[in-house]
Scaffold this active site. Structure first.
Site, PDB file in Angstrom:
ATOM      1  N   LYS A 124       0.822  -1.212   0.000  1.00  0.00           N
ATOM      2  CA  LYS A 124       0.000   0.000   0.000  1.00  0.00           C
ATOM      3  C   LYS A 124       0.861   1.269   0.000  1.00  0.00           C
ATOM      4  CE  LYS A 124      -3.944  -2.275   2.259  1.00  0.00           C
ATOM      5  NZ  LYS A 124      -4.962  -2.199   3.351  1.00  0.00           N
ATOM      6  N   PHE A 172     -15.252   3.982   7.282  1.00  0.00           N
ATOM      7  CA  PHE A 172     -13.877   4.278   6.867  1.00  0.00           C
ATOM      8  C   PHE A 172     -13.683   4.264   5.351  1.00  0.00           C
ATOM      9  CE2 PHE A 172     -13.965  -0.343   7.860  1.00  0.00           C
ATOM     10  CZ  PHE A 172     -13.530  -0.866   6.648  1.00  0.00           C
ATOM     11  N   THR A 223      -5.556  -7.042  10.717  1.00  0.00           N
ATOM     12  CA  THR A 223      -5.823  -5.769  10.022  1.00  0.00           C
ATOM     13  C   THR A 223      -5.239  -4.589  10.792  1.00  0.00           C
ATOM     14  OG1 THR A 223      -7.891  -6.729   9.220  1.00  0.00           O
ATOM     15  CG2 THR A 223      -7.661  -4.332   9.071  1.00  0.00           C
ATOM     16  N   HIS A 271      -2.187  -5.626   1.544  1.00  0.00           N
ATOM     17  CA  HIS A 271      -3.493  -6.260   1.319  1.00  0.00           C
ATOM     18  C   HIS A 271      -3.266  -7.704   0.896  1.00  0.00           C
ATOM     19  CE1 HIS A 271      -7.491  -7.149  -0.342  1.00  0.00           C
ATOM     20  NE2 HIS A 271      -6.825  -7.728  -1.331  1.00  0.00           N
TER      21      HIS A 271
HETATM   22  P1  ADP Z   1      -8.105  -6.820   5.638  1.00  0.00           P
HETATM   23  O1  ADP Z   1      -7.269  -5.885   4.765  1.00  0.00           O
HETATM   24  O2  ADP Z   1      -7.309  -7.334   6.815  1.00  0.00           O
HETATM   25  O3  ADP Z   1      -8.789  -7.904   4.858  1.00  0.00           O
HETATM   26  P2  ADP Z   1     -10.676  -5.442   5.775  1.00  0.00           P
HETATM   27  O4  ADP Z   1     -11.032  -6.172   4.512  1.00  0.00           O
HETATM   28  O5  ADP Z   1     -11.625  -5.520   6.915  1.00  0.00           O
HETATM   29  O6  ADP Z   1      -9.233  -5.912   6.333  1.00  0.00           O
HETATM   30  O7  ADP Z   1     -10.459  -3.889   5.450  1.00  0.00           O
HETATM   31  C1  ADP Z   1      -9.841  -3.492   4.256  1.00  0.00           C
HETATM   32  C2  ADP Z   1      -8.899  -2.366   4.583  1.00  0.00           C
HETATM   33  O8  ADP Z   1      -9.635  -1.242   5.072  1.00  0.00           O
HETATM   34  C3  ADP Z   1      -7.894  -2.653   5.704  1.00  0.00           C
HETATM   35  O9  ADP Z   1      -6.753  -3.366   5.276  1.00  0.00           O
HETATM   36  C4  ADP Z   1      -7.536  -1.252   6.170  1.00  0.00           C
HETATM   37  O10 ADP Z   1      -6.629  -0.614   5.277  1.00  0.00           O
HETATM   38  C5  ADP Z   1      -8.896  -0.557   6.060  1.00  0.00           C
HETATM   39  N1  ADP Z   1      -9.655  -0.612   7.329  1.00  0.00           N
HETATM   40  C6  ADP Z   1     -10.279  -1.693   7.867  1.00  0.00           C
HETATM   41  N2  ADP Z   1     -10.892  -1.386   9.021  1.00  0.00           N
HETATM   42  C7  ADP Z   1     -10.659  -0.054   9.233  1.00  0.00           C
HETATM   43  C8  ADP Z   1     -11.027   0.877  10.257  1.00  0.00           C
HETATM   44  N3  ADP Z   1     -11.760   0.502  11.308  1.00  0.00           N
HETATM   45  N4  ADP Z   1     -10.596   2.146  10.138  1.00  0.00           N
HETATM   46  C9  ADP Z   1      -9.845   2.549   9.080  1.00  0.00           C
HETATM   47  N5  ADP Z   1      -9.470   1.723   8.052  1.00  0.00           N
HETATM   48  C10 ADP Z   1      -9.856   0.437   8.144  1.00  0.00           C
HETATM   49 MG    MG Z   2     -10.272  -7.725   3.405  1.00  0.00          MG
END
Ligand code: ADP
Ligand code: MG
Length: 140
Positions: free
Chosen positions: A11, A59, A93, A117
């Site tokens: 990222k 978010f 995350t 990611h």
């Molecule tokens: P992951 O990337 O671990 O699969 P998610 O799919 O839930 O997590 O979320 C996608 C992306 O959104 C995260 O990697 C992070 O960059 C962002 N994100 C997730 N939850 C939050 C939050 N509560 N506040 C701000 N950004 C968030």
């Molecule tokens: Mg995800």
């Protein structure tokens, strides 16, 4: 265990700090092979489409701004159990909750700017790989 492919994104917080090599080395050390790479500026529209599943989350707008705030390095990773393996090496995350030694624990700046990611299922891996790459770009 099966040989799988998954989509990885390094990222903008990580490209800004010039640590794409450090992060990719972690992925390689975990047995994942980078078989396609593109470094580019994701547009906000691309970010909105990529993260459409989160469109209703509070978010979402900030996340899309962040993903379009600098270059990303998008890679297809291949290996045994690649989807789960990549997520293991990335960690939780929120870097604050991630296990020691994981990419997000070591390099993540915040729950949003968490450096990496990884696809979360075989179905999403196939969709996400096809979003950024054609079969011709992928050299296993
Ligand atoms: P992951 O990337 O671990 O699969 P998610 O799919 O839930 O997590 O979320 C996608 C992306 O959104 C995260 O990697 C992070 O960059 C962002 N994100 C997730 N939850 C939050 C939050 N509560 N506040 C701000 N950004 C968030
Ligand atoms: Mg995800």
């Amino acid at each position: 265990m099966a040989i799988e492919r998954t989509l990885s994104i390094i990222k903008p917080d990580a490209t800004r700090r010039n640590i794409t090599g450090l992060i990719t080395a972690r992925l390689e050390a975990a047995g994942l092979r980078s078989i396609a790479q593109r470094r580019f500026f994701m547009t906000r529209q691309q970010a909105e489409k990529f993260y459409a599943v989160h469109a209703e989350r509070a978010f979402f707008d900030d996340l899309c701004d962040f993903m379009a705030s600098g270059p990303v390095l998008v890679q297809v990773l291949e290996g045994e159990n690649a989807i789960a393996r990549n997520r293991e090496v990335m960690g939780a995350t929120n870097p604050a909750n991630a296990d020691e030694g994981t990419i997000r624990k070591e390099f993540g700046e915040s729950i949003e700017a968490n450096s990496a990611h990884g696809s979360d299922s075989p179905e999403n891996a196939a969709i996400e790989i096809a979003f950024f790459f054609s079969e011709l770009d992928i050299v296993g």
